[in-house]
Design a protein around this motif. Structure first.
Motif, PDB file in Angstrom:
ATOM      1  N   MET A   1     -56.837  38.261  24.485  1.00  0.00           N
ATOM      2  CA  MET A   1     -57.033  37.009  25.211  1.00  0.00           C
ATOM      3  C   MET A   1     -57.077  35.865  24.207  1.00  0.00           C
ATOM      4  O   MET A   1     -58.081  35.683  23.507  1.00  0.00           O
ATOM      5  N   ASP A   2     -55.949  35.096  24.101  1.00  0.00           N
ATOM      6  CA  ASP A   2     -55.953  33.912  23.243  1.00  0.00           C
ATOM      7  C   ASP A   2     -56.334  32.719  24.110  1.00  0.00           C
ATOM      8  O   ASP A   2     -55.512  32.159  24.815  1.00  0.00           O
ATOM      9  N   LYS A   3     -57.596  32.353  24.035  1.00  0.00           N
ATOM     10  CA  LYS A   3     -58.085  31.340  24.966  1.00  0.00           C
ATOM     11  C   LYS A   3     -57.486  29.966  24.710  1.00  0.00           C
ATOM     12  O   LYS A   3     -57.453  29.130  25.598  1.00  0.00           O
ATOM     13  N   ARG A   4     -57.006  29.741  23.486  1.00  0.00           N
ATOM     14  CA  ARG A   4     -56.402  28.441  23.216  1.00  0.00           C
ATOM     15  C   ARG A   4     -54.986  28.371  23.790  1.00  0.00           C
ATOM     16  O   ARG A   4     -54.663  27.458  24.542  1.00  0.00           O
ATOM     17  N   TYR A   5     -54.179  29.363  23.456  1.00  0.00           N
ATOM     18  CA  TYR A   5     -52.797  29.332  23.935  1.00  0.00           C
ATOM     19  C   TYR A   5     -52.743  29.418  25.460  1.00  0.00           C
ATOM     20  O   TYR A   5     -51.893  28.832  26.111  1.00  0.00           O
ATOM     21  N   GLN A   6     -53.668  30.166  26.045  1.00  0.00           N
ATOM     22  CA  GLN A   6     -53.683  30.337  27.500  1.00  0.00           C
ATOM     23  C   GLN A   6     -54.620  29.340  28.187  1.00  0.00           C
ATOM     24  O   GLN A   6     -54.950  29.500  29.369  1.00  0.00           O
ATOM     25  N   ALA A   7     -55.036  28.323  27.438  1.00  0.00           N
ATOM     26  CA  ALA A   7     -56.072  27.428  27.970  1.00  0.00           C
ATOM     27  C   ALA A   7     -55.674  26.792  29.301  1.00  0.00           C
ATOM     28  O   ALA A   7     -56.452  26.791  30.269  1.00  0.00           O
ATOM     29  N   ALA A   8     -54.464  26.251  29.380  1.00  0.00           N
ATOM     30  CA  ALA A   8     -54.039  25.566  30.604  1.00  0.00           C
ATOM     31  C   ALA A   8     -53.963  26.558  31.761  1.00  0.00           C
ATOM     32  O   ALA A   8     -54.306  26.232  32.901  1.00  0.00           O
ATOM     33  N   GLU A   9     -53.520  27.771  31.438  1.00  0.00           N
ATOM     34  CA  GLU A   9     -53.428  28.800  32.471  1.00  0.00           C
ATOM     35  C   GLU A   9     -54.816  29.196  32.970  1.00  0.00           C
ATOM     36  O   GLU A   9     -55.052  29.346  34.172  1.00  0.00           O
ATOM     37  N   LEU A  10     -55.750  29.326  32.025  1.00  0.00           N
ATOM     38  CA  LEU A  10     -57.122  29.688  32.411  1.00  0.00           C
ATOM     39  C   LEU A  10     -57.747  28.586  33.252  1.00  0.00           C
ATOM     40  O   LEU A  10     -58.452  28.858  34.233  1.00  0.00           O
ATOM     41  N   ALA A  11     -57.434  27.338  32.869  1.00  0.00           N
ATOM     42  CA  ALA A  11     -57.980  26.219  33.635  1.00  0.00           C
ATOM     43  C   ALA A  11     -57.431  26.240  35.056  1.00  0.00           C
ATOM     44  O   ALA A  11     -58.161  26.007  36.034  1.00  0.00           O
ATOM     45  N   LEU A  12     -56.131  26.529  35.159  1.00  0.00           N
ATOM     46  CA  LEU A  12     -55.532  26.579  36.497  1.00  0.00           C
ATOM     47  C   LEU A  12     -56.110  27.734  37.304  1.00  0.00           C
ATOM     48  O   LEU A  12     -56.323  27.618  38.519  1.00  0.00           O
ATOM     49  N   LEU A  13     -56.387  28.835  36.620  1.00  0.00           N
ATOM     50  CA  LEU A  13     -57.005  29.978  37.302  1.00  0.00           C
ATOM     51  C   LEU A  13     -58.356  29.570  37.890  1.00  0.00           C
ATOM     52  O   LEU A  13     -58.656  29.824  39.068  1.00  0.00           O
ATOM     53  N   GLU A  14     -59.125  28.900  37.078  1.00  0.00           N
ATOM     54  CA  GLU A  14     -60.449  28.488  37.525  1.00  0.00           C
ATOM     55  C   GLU A  14     -60.348  27.531  38.716  1.00  0.00           C
ATOM     56  O   GLU A  14     -61.034  27.688  39.727  1.00  0.00           O
ATOM     57  N   LYS A  15     -59.432  26.588  38.563  1.00  0.00           N
ATOM     58  CA  LYS A  15     -59.229  25.602  39.618  1.00  0.00           C
ATOM     59  C   LYS A  15     -58.764  26.297  40.902  1.00  0.00           C
ATOM     60  O   LYS A  15     -59.218  25.988  42.010  1.00  0.00           O
ATOM     61  N   THR A  16     -57.871  27.241  40.730  1.00  0.00           N
ATOM     62  CA  THR A  16     -57.347  27.960  41.895  1.00  0.00           C
ATOM     63  C   THR A  16     -58.471  28.688  42.626  1.00  0.00           C
ATOM     64  O   THR A  16     -58.555  28.673  43.857  1.00  0.00           O
ATOM     65  N   CYS A  17     -59.344  29.332  41.846  1.00  0.00           N
ATOM     66  CA  CYS A  17     -60.458  30.059  42.459  1.00  0.00           C
ATOM     67  C   CYS A  17     -61.326  29.098  43.273  1.00  0.00           C
ATOM     68  O   CYS A  17     -61.744  29.407  44.397  1.00  0.00           O
ATOM     69  N   GLN A  18     -61.581  27.957  42.663  1.00  0.00           N
ATOM     70  CA  GLN A  18     -62.406  26.965  43.365  1.00  0.00           C
ATOM     71  C   GLN A  18     -61.729  26.544  44.663  1.00  0.00           C
ATOM     72  O   GLN A  18     -62.339  26.546  45.734  1.00  0.00           O
ATOM     73  N   GLU A  19     -60.453  26.197  44.535  1.00  0.00           N
ATOM     74  CA  GLU A  19     -59.748  25.691  45.708  1.00  0.00           C
ATOM     75  C   GLU A  19     -59.620  26.734  46.800  1.00  0.00           C
ATOM     76  O   GLU A  19     -59.622  26.418  47.979  1.00  0.00           O
ATOM     77  N   MET A  20     -59.485  27.993  46.393  1.00  0.00           N
ATOM     78  CA  MET A  20     -59.336  29.051  47.381  1.00  0.00           C
ATOM     79  C   MET A  20     -60.689  29.578  47.834  1.00  0.00           C
ATOM     80  O   MET A  20     -60.780  30.421  48.728  1.00  0.00           O
ATOM     81  N   GLY A  21     -61.733  29.090  47.185  1.00  0.00           N
ATOM     82  CA  GLY A  21     -63.082  29.490  47.587  1.00  0.00           C
ATOM     83  C   GLY A  21     -63.395  30.946  47.309  1.00  0.00           C
ATOM     84  O   GLY A  21     -64.085  31.596  48.103  1.00  0.00           O
ATOM     85  N   VAL A  22     -62.865  31.466  46.205  1.00  0.00           N
ATOM     86  CA  VAL A  22     -63.203  32.849  45.855  1.00  0.00           C
ATOM     87  C   VAL A  22     -63.907  32.853  44.503  1.00  0.00           C
ATOM     88  O   VAL A  22     -63.768  31.922  43.718  1.00  0.00           O
ATOM     89  N   SER A  23     -64.635  33.889  44.240  1.00  0.00           N
ATOM     90  CA  SER A  23     -65.338  33.940  42.959  1.00  0.00           C
ATOM     91  C   SER A  23     -64.339  34.225  41.844  1.00  0.00           C
ATOM     92  O   SER A  23     -63.302  34.845  42.055  1.00  0.00           O
ATOM     93  N   THR A  24     -64.704  33.748  40.679  1.00  0.00           N
ATOM     94  CA  THR A  24     -63.794  33.908  39.548  1.00  0.00           C
ATOM     95  C   THR A  24     -63.821  35.355  39.065  1.00  0.00           C
ATOM     96  O   THR A  24     -64.845  36.028  39.126  1.00  0.00           O
ATOM     97  N   PRO A  25     -62.669  35.825  38.592  1.00  0.00           N
ATOM     98  CA  PRO A  25     -62.601  37.211  38.132  1.00  0.00           C
ATOM     99  C   PRO A  25     -63.367  37.399  36.832  1.00  0.00           C
ATOM    100  O   PRO A  25     -63.564  36.450  36.073  1.00  0.00           O
ATOM    101  N   ASN A  26     -63.789  38.610  36.618  1.00  0.00           N
ATOM    102  CA  ASN A  26     -64.350  38.992  35.335  1.00  0.00           C
ATOM    103  C   ASN A  26     -63.181  39.336  34.420  1.00  0.00           C
ATOM    104  O   ASN A  26     -62.363  40.191  34.747  1.00  0.00           O
ATOM    105  N   ILE A  27     -63.083  38.629  33.295  1.00  0.00           N
ATOM    106  CA  ILE A  27     -61.960  38.884  32.393  1.00  0.00           C
ATOM    107  C   ILE A  27     -62.449  39.785  31.262  1.00  0.00           C
ATOM    108  O   ILE A  27     -63.361  39.430  30.522  1.00  0.00           O
ATOM    109  N   VAL A  28     -61.857  40.976  31.174  1.00  0.00           N
ATOM    110  CA  VAL A  28     -62.332  41.978  30.222  1.00  0.00           C
ATOM    111  C   VAL A  28     -61.259  42.244  29.177  1.00  0.00           C
ATOM    112  O   VAL A  28     -60.215  42.813  29.466  1.00  0.00           O
ATOM    113  N   GLU A  29     -61.521  41.804  27.980  1.00  0.00           N
ATOM    114  CA  GLU A  29     -60.574  42.020  26.897  1.00  0.00           C
ATOM    115  C   GLU A  29     -60.775  43.425  26.329  1.00  0.00           C
ATOM    116  O   GLU A  29     -61.898  43.922  26.273  1.00  0.00           O
ATOM    117  N   LYS A  30     -59.657  44.055  25.894  1.00  0.00           N
ATOM    118  CA  LYS A  30     -59.716  45.421  25.368  1.00  0.00           C
ATOM    119  C   LYS A  30     -60.625  46.297  26.234  1.00  0.00           C
ATOM    120  O   LYS A  30     -61.653  46.801  25.760  1.00  0.00           O
TER     121      LYS A  30
END
Lengths: 525, 464, 464, 525
Positions: free
Chosen positions: B351-380
């Protein structure tokens, strides 16, 4: 001992040089070890390896459509582990798995990669054994010296020996033979070529012969039962690649006789049964299987009748190339040459380590023997010999596709097609039927393609002359070329070559119609 | 650089467990097809070769444009001269196949024995006259799709920084040529200078997808100057200092870093063009960097969503569990949440949080907009532990590697191979259907079996 | 005419029994391939159609250039107008395939319902503008290969008697063209008039055999003006009164008669060019008619025999029994006796002693020279009686139709399908090997089985 | 009555017109009669027919590799016989065969040809019966109204009725049921599609269910035993094409219940067994087969697991065309649609005479039903629908070869490949395995060919653009054409068509890249 972080292992006298490889006939050693370990019931393997080396689990799950999770766990080696040494991680993973699933035995194996680290894995195992409730064993193979087949053979022997010695120490070793004649079938394993169906067929055969099956190993066997192996009257090792070391060990330690004749084809099945009869009678059984053999041969198996039928007559003298592992390539060569009158122009095996046996088995049944694991060499030989059919591995099937030569698949490397759902044994009497179908269909479907090629062009008024590469140092006159083009595609190459050879020998630079016919008369081109 | 800040509302975890992914050398399976004049030489052991042959399902292609340099005992023990050995093989490749480039793929083994591929390559390249690119696609440092990252990062060094002849410029600009070919002369004659600084996209996509994404940007007035990789090695794009670059795949962080640090490019950090939401966000971000007001994107996205409705009905409200395999997980999860699914866990190898930052932000926003809880992200992740969680959660779908699919199905859990998303065409607006075709297939299939009363057929077989 | 006298030393018998041969409509299977611009329409019942589809092994060729006009109840009961029905089908054939000729093959059914094909054809031919040739290849009058005889006899009527344009002459003389093609201009420029009256050969042979026999004659200074049939209907040879004709197949007595009686040709009665002995006799006879002294034929024949020695060793002294099927029996028996075999019985569906006179004489002579007794020639044999005789005689080989081969093999009797000689290339010097390859195959095969001790494998299975 | 030498038979109201036929799905009527007659033991058939009509003997000998002489003799009709009338010859041949081989029964049949003569063949038979020791029977079929399948069904019923009535007259008819539940298996015959292996599998199934096999007819049956048929508890008719008339007769005359559910596929096999259970329990047997069904489904047959496995998941929604006889086409349609989630776009049968049953069986499982015996119509439908796989007859296999679509053969017309030597049933639980293999291999081998096509061109530096006929009224721009060419071959045709349809609907005459992608989005082209 920690991993030697600085790389290269100690020189060991190996002189092989780097090889350009497009294809492998046998897998790396750890695959053999894992096949054995995961064939047993309630045995788990820990693979000490980098990420991505654990594709054995994918192969087993996908190729065998296995419903259960493959009992193999990778103890992942990454940059951190390399830096810190892997002992802690490996030992942790062994003891963790021991707790999680309580396997009877945990087998530890490195891969080619991790074996370079030259760690003292035996020490890891000893350490883990202190905490583990089950047994822990390090697979004892050299990952650069042996391949999948040899490693499997060795691992099976190692596990058998381990449990027999353990039982002996505990005074827990049954010594008496079973009351009725009985057999251990040795060498049936997961990811083996048609092993499951072969095993069913062998069990049926043994049942027909009134022989009890004492143990089948390793597939579905429990390590707890290994101590019962010596109770059988004899061992049957159907595949030369897996089980012989175990049988030899059992012969040395317990004097158990071994039948290592692969019951594939009508003749060899009979020979195998007669050998069994001899061994049983030597132990006082007094059996006579001749009538059974005769009945099966003439009435149950249809293969002998197929050999005599008109369909098979039309295969007489047709040329075939056989290539595969020792077991299947040798058996197939004998069936084709001896039972069906097919001309085996080349028989080959990729089991280089056991080449002498192969040569001894097939030499009298074929023109040429090829011992090689270089798929390019086999491809070249097939292109040169232009057989009417090939019996080989998936690799040869694809060579055949390119050259437009049909190929029946008779040996590993395994492919999902070698795990049919329907019953398709290669061994025993039903196996003779299946092999007869394979032979017949290979030749006739090839013929069908050629017929379609020949007649396909006649659909319309316009007759399209089929092209043929004029790739030759000799000059063909137009009329000779036209006549050559009328020769059916599947022999055209041969006719062309023979004609050119004829011309060259006579110092002719042009092939006219007259030369063409003269060549045909002279050399049957 | 334009990379967004790390999002904060997501829960990240690192199990550092025993997990399964394909080896990163897998990338040769698609890269040799993508780069048509290339030859890939994987320098490793039998273990590597047997993997490529079997697990990647490429065993049927005899003599493709890749091969193994199989290290034997003599190589490992350093008795033999690496340079001479590699030279012998590369000369053979040159003779047999005459590629425009040979890509050396280093493996765990070359790492462990410290074979100096980077040192050997320039010398050999000069001697035999074929470019040699080296990439360390090893399993000690990388997982599955990151193999592509190592190759593209290496190739980024080989992109020319200045083109001298017009002819070469013409060749390098093959995409532009394709798109204008067949137009009337007056339309293309005055090669209109783009109204923005040059933009190069990176990530290996099938040619139709390359054309499609290029066209989407063109519609907005954004000209793509080139793609890394191109269809041919000889067509690698020109990259000059100050060029803008944008990635299309989430697993290319090393390539991004190389382009930024070594080629002095400006990285446009955007969500990835996967799903209509991601594609729109990707285009918008690129446009915004160039000061362009995108036209009709909202309508475009809406129309795509409309066309997906038949599939959406099958998945709305259902849960999907990502075991983690190909690093596409975040993007796919974000799209599927937008589709109405819930995602309890996203396993991911790295999980490269910098390179995927915009994607992660959109994920978070999507969860909010869809009214679902955010996923647990498990690296390795630890696959064994995940199986316990799956047993507890009973998700409607598990997206997983090949090793676990059949056993999960046998226990009544619907699965989809993660690897299929690696090979399918999933980028851009048009391909959203294809993602859902894959995602819904097990649901549709098992629905039809369920109607039969076959559900318990294998469920009782064993417990996880 | 030059036909020889009937021989007297042979024993002829006619059992008029129940025997099996293929239906004469079989001929379409090879004639449609031979005449490349033709279409064959078999006018008959489902029984005829199913035969062509199954027994001839042609079921794999979907939509070849032949079809069935399947007579339905309405046709049989004469409720429908034959002309209109056939017109409909032929127009469909014209539309779909546009052949140069449609050959109507009459069957037993058209005989029984007395459908007037010969009357309908000219009218329809004029109306649709495609030549229609009619042949009564029915099983009431003919056996198996005689179907070809009926077609060639019908086509003999269509050979042009005079060619007007040079262009057409060029086309009609396609064989000559083939043979001179590529030669230097001066060699062919003065189109050397042949030194003998024109000679046309008849009988359908594969193109390479046509070329081969034409060449053999050319070597002796004999020019072949044409072949009936030619590769294309539009290339049918010119036949004028007084031309010489010679057959290459023993089953073409009706064609021979037609050429003699209707086209006023002179028939050269010779043994057939099968086997080196027959080929030599055939060439010699043709040469003798033209007053040419053949050169080197004896040496030629001797050399061929020498090259056959490996096969001859397998069959010398062995016996072969012909059950009778394709009318090639006399020629094959004569050749095999010359090879050193003995022939107790030759079954044959039909025996034209005049047309086969020269062949019968050679057979008799061959028996004398080889010191073996002459075979019993049984016309229209009874297969059941033959099986009793085979059981008594136990020949080393039985040449038989397909129906009896497997059961005989199961009883330990070696067999060879007669039909294979119909389809194989057996004519001329070069093909003698091919005949022996076929003849010896069961002997070679069963020898190898015998070595195994498998002889009794099926022999005890049942008794004949 | 002498033959009407002047031809044409009396008008009978038939209105069919002459048909251009390239291919026949079912043979003529006499083939059906001969299949029944020669299936029985010690029954001989006399075929009253011209030379060449007796190729049934060739088919049986070659296709089934039959070791025995086919018990069919042609009484040859030639010009002389036509002229003199055939009665003497036919009667002579019947009585001769009666003497020579002492068959229990001689069946006389004409062919299409000789039936036109409208001779009083019953009279011939009556005359022959005066001298013959065995029974003599004229097969009662109309050779222009029925085909092979219908004629076989009728002839079997006729022979069964003949012997049951004969036994009844003699007071020789056993009336009691067998002590244990028992079954007659009706419809196994020579030259039937995989009949021999199906029969073995059905016998195993009955044995598993504790049901005795009372009689199997006609294959291998003696006419003397036909009188025992009513002793069975029920009749099983596995194939709809052969045996139903017999079963109906036995139901009417003896009240024997009949199971006519073909046990092909997991679901239908279970339904067949449940129906048997119901019939047995109605007769007081008290059996419960649910546990057996469950065990077979989950553990013995691998087909249900295959349906759930990942391999089969990948087939979900793929398009298939099914064509064959009623029995196999209906069963296959149900298996594909219901058990495997495959999208059957067309299901068809050539059994036009029984079309209503077929429609009722398959309508809910497919998009389209085709009832036709015109191979051109089926070929056109396949070309139009472009399925990913075909399951059909040998004809469809060849259509598939031309169109590059794989085809699994599931139905007659029979071919030597349908007489495999190895065990290949279509029915029962092993049949489910074999069918699963057939389905899987058809799709994946097709896929393999496509993959080879796609990757085959990438071997060299030169990339050869695969050609595609520009046969279209629409103008494709070069770039759109290039993109289309990148679409894998096996869907390219479909994508092209859908794109053009999209363009036409919008009045576009040129297909640019933009139109191409718009079409993809709009219609999923």
């Amino acid at each position: 001992m920690q991993a030697k972080k600085s790389g290269r292992i100690q020189p060991t006298g190996g002189r092989d040089s780097m090889k350009l490889a497009y294809w492998m006939y046998a897998g790396p050693a750890h695959i053999g070890t894992l096949r054995i370990a995961s064939s047993f019931k309630n045995v788990h393997a820990i693979m000490h390896a980098p990420l991505g080396d654990d594709y054995f689990n994918v192969m087993r799950s996908m190729l065998e459509r296995e419903r259960d999770f493959t009992p193999v766990t990778a103890s992942v080696v990454d940059r951190n582990v390399l830096a810190r040494g892997s002992q802690e991680k490996v030992v942790d993973n062994i003891t963790r798995k021991d707790r999680e699933e309580s396997p009877d035995l945990i087998v530890l194996t490195p891969t080619c990669t991790s074996s370079i680290l030259q760690e003292d894995l035996q020490n890891f195992v000893d350490r883990a054994q202190l905490d583990a409730r089950g047994d822990v064993l390090l697979a004892d193979v050299n990952h650069y010296r042996v391949n999948e087949l040899q490693a499997g053979d060795r691992t099976l022997q190692q596990i058998v020996q381990f449990y027999l010695e353990k039982a002996r120490k505990k005074g827990d070793l049954p010594t008496e033979k079973t009351a009725k004649p009985s057999v251990n079938i040795i060498g049936i394993s997961t990811l083996g070529f048609h092993n499951q169906h072969d095993c069913t067929e062998l069990k049926r055969l043994m049942s027909d012969l009134g022989i009890e099956v004492n143990e089948v190993i390793p597939e579905g066997a429990s390590v707890h039962n290994l101590k019962n192996l010596p109770q059988a009257w004899f061992n049957l090792v159907p595949y030369r690649e897996l089980g012989l070391m175990t049988a030899q060990y059992l012969e040395q330690e317990f004097g158990m006789p071994c039948v290592d004749i692969t019951p594939m084809g009508v003749v060899e099945t009979a020979r195998c049964i007669r050998k069994i009869q001899q061994l049983l009678n030597a132990q006082g059984a007094g059996v006579d299987y001749e009538e059974y053999i005769d009945h099966q041969t003439r009435h149950v198996s249809q293969a002998a009748w197929f050999s005599r039928s008109i369909d098979c007559q039309n295969l007489t003298g047709k040329k075939a190339v056989v290539f595969g592992d020792n077991t299947h390539a040798a058996a197939m060569t004998k069936i084709l040459a001896r039972e069906m009158g097919i001309h085996v122009v080349l028989a080959g095996t990729y089991c280089k380590y056991d080449a002498d046996w192969f040569k001894a088995q097939v030499s009298e049944y074929c023109d040429e023997v090829l011992i090689s694991d270089d798929n390019g060499a086999i491809g070249d030989a097939i292109a040169r010999l232009e057989p009417a059919a090939i019996f080989g591995t998936q690799m040869e099937r694809h060579i055949g596709k390119r050259l437009n030569i049909p190929c029946g698949v008779i040996a590993a490397p395994i492919h999902i097609q070698n795990f049919p759902i329907g019953y398709r044994p290669f061994l025993g009497y039903e196996g003779t039927n299946q092999v007869a179908d394979l032979v017949y269909n290979s030749f006739t479907l090839g013929m069908e393609d050629h017929l379609l090629e020949i007649f396909g062009g006649h659909d319309t008024k316009e007759v399209i002359t089929k092209g043929m590469s004029a790739d030759s140092d000799l000059n063909w006159t137009k009329e000779a070329q036209a006549t050559l083009n009328q020769v059916p595609g599947f022999v055209r190459g041969k006719v062309k070559r023979n004609t050119e050879k004829f011309a060259r020998e006579r110092g002719l630079s042009e092939i006219s119609l007259e030369v063409f016919y003269a060549a045909k008369e002279a050399v049957g081109a | 650089m334009t990379v967004a800040q790390e999002p904060t509302g997501l829960n990240f975890d690192c199990e550092t467990g025993n997990y399964h992914t394909f080896c990163p050398i897998s990338c040769v399976a698609w890269l040799y097809q993508k780069i048509e004049d290339s030859f890939f030489l994987v320098i490793g052991t039998k273990t590597c070769g047997y993997f490529l042959q079997n697990a990647m399902g490429v065993m049927i292609f005899a003599e493709p444009r890749y091969a193994m340099a199989e290290l034997e005992e003599g190589d490992i023990s350093a008795q033999l001269n690496d340079y001479e050995e590699l030279k012998r093989l590369c000369l053979q490749i040159k003779r047999d196949r005459n590629p425009s480039v040979i890509v050396w793929i280093g493996t765990c083994t070359t790492e462990i024995i410290k074979m100096d591929l980077e040192g050997l390559a320039p010398k050999l390249e000069a001697e035999i006259g074929i470019p040699i690119v080296t990439a360390r696609a090893n399993g000690l440092d990388y997982a599955f799709t990151q193999g592509e990252d190592t190759v593209l990062a290496a190739m980024a060094h080989r992109c020319p920084s200045k083109v001298t002849s017009e002819a070469e410029k013409e060749e390098r600009n093959a995409i532009q040529k394709l798109l204008t070919f067949g137009r009337k002369a007056e339309e293309t004659a005055p090669t209109s200078e783009p109204k923005h600084p040059p933009l190069v996209l990176f990530g290996s996509l099938p040619d139709p997808v390359v054309t499609n994404l290029t066209l989407e940007l063109k519609k907005q007035g954004v000209e793509v100057s080139g793609w890394l990789p191109a269809k041919r090695y000889t067509e690698l794009p020109v990259i000059e200092e100050g060029y803008y670059v944008a990635g299309v795949n989430p697993f290319l962080s090393r390539t991004a870093t190389t382009l930024m640090r070594r080629r002095k490019c400006k990285l446009i950090g955007a969500p990835f063009p996967i799903g209509p939401d991601g594609t729109r966000a990707w285009i918008e971000k690129i446009c915004s960097v160039f000061g362009i007001e995108p036209q009709g994107l909202a309508e475009r996205e809406a129309k795509i969503w409309e066309s997906l409705e038949d599939y959406l009905q099958l998945i709305r409200g259902k849960s999907v569990f990502f075991m983690g395999d190909n690093l596409l997980e975040i993007s796919l999860a974000r799209f599927l949440i937008r589709c109405g699914m819930t995602v309890p866990e996203i396993g991911i190898p790295y999980m490269d949080k910098r390179y995927q930052a915009a994607e992660l932000a959109l994920l978070e926003k999507t969860c909010q907009e869809m009214g679902v809880s955010t996923p647990n992200i498990v690296e390795k992740p630890d696959n064994y532990n995940q199986l316990q969680r799956i047993k507890a959660i009973q998700p409607d779908l598990v997206i997983t590697g090949m090793a676990h699919a059949n056993p999960l199905e046998a226990r009544g859990i619907n699965t989809k191979w993660s690897v299929e998303f690696t090979f399918a065409q999933i980028h851009g607006f048009s391909n959203a259907r294809d993602i859902l075709e894959l995602v819904t297939r097990p649901l549709r299939r098992n629905n039809s079996l369920k109607d039969l009363g076959w559900e318990k057929l294998v469920q009782e077989e064993a417990t996880v």
